[in-house]
Design a protein around this motif. Structure first.
Motif, PDB file in Angstrom:
ATOM      1  N   GLN A   3       0.832  -1.202   0.000  1.00  0.00           N
ATOM      2  CA  GLN A   3       0.000   0.000   0.000  1.00  0.00           C
ATOM      3  C   GLN A   3       0.863   1.247   0.000  1.00  0.00           C
ATOM      4  OE1 GLN A   3      -2.518   0.318   3.430  1.00  0.00           O
ATOM      5  NE2 GLN A   3      -3.046   2.462   3.022  1.00  0.00           N
ATOM      6  N   VAL A   4       0.423   2.286  -0.732  1.00  0.00           N
ATOM      7  CA  VAL A   4       1.118   3.568  -0.725  1.00  0.00           C
ATOM      8  C   VAL A   4       0.184   4.633  -0.174  1.00  0.00           C
ATOM      9  CG1 VAL A   4       2.565   2.910  -2.685  1.00  0.00           C
ATOM     10  CG2 VAL A   4       0.445   4.185  -3.065  1.00  0.00           C
ATOM     11  N   TYR A  19      -4.578  -0.065  -8.214  1.00  0.00           N
ATOM     12  CA  TYR A  19      -5.103  -0.572  -6.943  1.00  0.00           C
ATOM     13  C   TYR A  19      -5.507  -2.039  -7.076  1.00  0.00           C
ATOM     14  CZ  TYR A  19      -9.667   0.460  -9.132  1.00  0.00           C
ATOM     15  OH  TYR A  19     -10.750   0.519  -9.982  1.00  0.00           O
ATOM     16  N   ARG A  20      -5.543  -2.706  -5.927  1.00  0.00           N
ATOM     17  CA  ARG A  20      -5.898  -4.122  -5.872  1.00  0.00           C
ATOM     18  C   ARG A  20      -7.412  -4.297  -6.008  1.00  0.00           C
ATOM     19  NH1 ARG A  20      -2.181  -3.663  -1.635  1.00  0.00           N
ATOM     20  NH2 ARG A  20      -3.931  -3.476  -0.163  1.00  0.00           N
ATOM     21  N   ILE A  21      -7.817  -5.340  -6.762  1.00  0.00           N
ATOM     22  CA  ILE A  21      -9.249  -5.612  -6.919  1.00  0.00           C
ATOM     23  C   ILE A  21      -9.630  -7.028  -6.504  1.00  0.00           C
ATOM     24  CG2 ILE A  21      -9.606  -3.905  -8.734  1.00  0.00           C
ATOM     25  CD1 ILE A  21      -9.397  -6.176 -10.770  1.00  0.00           C
ATOM     26  N   GLY A  22      -8.651  -7.831  -6.025  1.00  0.00           N
ATOM     27  CA  GLY A  22      -8.997  -9.172  -5.580  1.00  0.00           C
ATOM     28  C   GLY A  22      -7.902 -10.184  -5.857  1.00  0.00           C
ATOM     29  N   ASP A  57     -10.733   2.227  -2.389  1.00  0.00           N
ATOM     30  CA  ASP A  57     -10.277   2.205  -0.996  1.00  0.00           C
ATOM     31  C   ASP A  57      -8.809   2.621  -0.945  1.00  0.00           C
ATOM     32  OD1 ASP A  57     -12.683   1.350  -0.010  1.00  0.00           O
ATOM     33  OD2 ASP A  57     -12.162  -0.772  -0.116  1.00  0.00           O
ATOM     34  N   ARG A  58      -8.491   3.542  -0.046  1.00  0.00           N
ATOM     35  CA  ARG A  58      -7.100   3.983   0.079  1.00  0.00           C
ATOM     36  C   ARG A  58      -6.171   2.805   0.388  1.00  0.00           C
ATOM     37  NH1 ARG A  58      -5.871   9.589   1.158  1.00  0.00           N
ATOM     38  NH2 ARG A  58      -7.729  10.903   1.000  1.00  0.00           N
ATOM     39  N   ALA A  59      -6.670   1.832   1.175  1.00  0.00           N
ATOM     40  CA  ALA A  59      -5.835   0.694   1.562  1.00  0.00           C
ATOM     41  C   ALA A  59      -5.477  -0.190   0.378  1.00  0.00           C
ATOM     42  CB  ALA A  59      -6.530  -0.123   2.633  1.00  0.00           C
ATOM     43  N   ALA A  60      -6.246  -0.074  -0.727  1.00  0.00           N
ATOM     44  CA  ALA A  60      -5.979  -0.916  -1.894  1.00  0.00           C
ATOM     45  C   ALA A  60      -5.028  -0.282  -2.886  1.00  0.00           C
ATOM     46  CB  ALA A  60      -7.295  -1.242  -2.598  1.00  0.00           C
ATOM     47  N   VAL A  62      -1.767   0.850  -4.622  1.00  0.00           N
ATOM     48  CA  VAL A  62      -0.368   0.399  -4.584  1.00  0.00           C
ATOM     49  C   VAL A  62       0.553   1.323  -5.355  1.00  0.00           C
ATOM     50  CG1 VAL A  62      -1.000  -2.016  -4.245  1.00  0.00           C
ATOM     51  CG2 VAL A  62      -0.726  -1.132  -6.576  1.00  0.00           C
ATOM     52  N   ALA A  63       0.006   2.223  -6.175  1.00  0.00           N
ATOM     53  CA  ALA A  63       0.839   3.178  -6.912  1.00  0.00           C
ATOM     54  C   ALA A  63      -0.033   4.333  -7.374  1.00  0.00           C
ATOM     55  CB  ALA A  63       1.510   2.509  -8.115  1.00  0.00           C
TER      56      ALA A  63
END
Length: 320
Positions: A3-4, A19-22, A57-60, A62-63
């Motif tokens: 996470q960034v 961002y991550r989606i799953g 989501d901010r937690a997801a 990554v860049a």
């Protein structure tokens, strides 16, 4: 990828955000969103992409990095002509007479859209003769001769070449933006969705009972299918209204109104989200609306909820 943190300096800028989606087969899945970044809540951000708003989501994340503004994209003439035709179908004039690919429209003078020749395509005759037909039709129906043309189109150039000029006397605005958005929203419990307008809907939307022409344009009896969304008040009045009509794969949105005493309560956003959900349920995929260029307040609202400009049109009239 870890996470960034998203710097506050990036808020308001155009960014590329990953961002991550799953997960799938034990591997993390990622996607990207490119557009203007804004804060959406304590734990989320909003990216206004070309296809509409994306909540992340901010937690997801990554860049993220800032990117230059996107170059404007112009819609094709085919897309413009189709969308103008759908909007005309959703706003049916009392008289709608074909002139080749043009449409001569009259509705007792109520609104420019329903009282102008829609110039999209070949009128089936030389343009000077087509404009003479517009004049004759206007005289027949006691309205001002007026042509509705997409800005910068061949039809715009052909009409202006005959000396027709901007209809600066048109009080609602002679220059109009056509905005589109993906249908994204959920029904708000404050909003009712009747398919016929109530007396209170007419009161807020028009200031009283409709004229025959207004009723014909706004309440065409279910064809095309139309909803008259409203926010009721305890005293029997309504504090917000909007009209939405399904035409093929689009939902045409019009007549958005919020009573002055009920503004800044999110009612406009609630009305737009509710009719978007209704439109999806009835087969539409995209929303479309028309707004005068000088109506900066409305344009700011539509920008916030994800509408983008598809094209512009303007009204031309014979020279004095």
């Amino acid at each position: 990828m870890e996470q960034v943190e998203i710097s506050d300096e990036l808020i308001g800028q155009r960014v590329a955000l990953r961002y991550r989606i799953g997960h799938r087969d034990g591997r993390l899945l990622y996607t990207d969103a490119v557009g203007e970044l804004s804060a959406s809540g304590p734990g989320t951000v909003l990216v206004q992409t070309r296809r509409g708003p994306v909540h992340v989501d901010r937690a997801a994340v990554v860049a993220v990095r800032s990117v230059p503004p996107a170059p404007p994209r112009r819609a094709s003439l085919t897309a413009i002509a189709r969308l103008e035709g759908l909007c005309a179908d959703a706003w049916p004039a009392v008289v709608d007479r074909p002139l080749g690919a043009w449409r001569l429209r009259a509705a007792a003078g109520w609104t420019g859209r329903a009282n102008a020749g829609l110039a999209i395509g070949d009128p089936g005759m030389p343009v000077p003769a087509a404009l003479e037909a517009v004049r004759s039709f206007a005289g027949e129906h006691s309205i001002r001769p007026r042509v509705h043309v997409p800005v910068g189109s061949p039809w715009d150039r052909a009409v202006t070449a005959q000396g027709w000029v901007l209809d600066v006397a048109h009080q609602r605005g002679a220059e109009v933006a056509v905005l589109v958005a993906p249908l994204d929203g959920t029904r708000d419990p404050r909003v009712e969705l009747p398919e016929r307008p109530s007396d209170a809907w007419w009161e807020l939307g028009l200031g009283g009972p409709p004229t025959p022409a207004q009723r014909h344009v706004l309440d065409p009896g279910g064809r095309p299918r139309t909803v008259f969304a409203q926010v009721p008040a305890p005293d029997g009045t309504v504090t917000g209204t909007v009209r939405a009509t399904v035409v093929e794969d689009h939902l045409h949105v019009s007549m958005l109104e919020v009573a002055p005493t009920a503004r800044r309560q999110g009612l406009a956003t609630a009305l737009l989200a509710s009719v978007a959900a209704w439109g999806r349920e009835h087969g539409a995929r995209w929303a479309v609306l028309q707004v005068a260029l000088h109506n900066t307040g409305a344009r700011a609202l539509y920008d916030r909820v994800g509408y983008v400009e598809h094209h512009q049109y303007r009204y031309l009239v014979p020279p004095a």
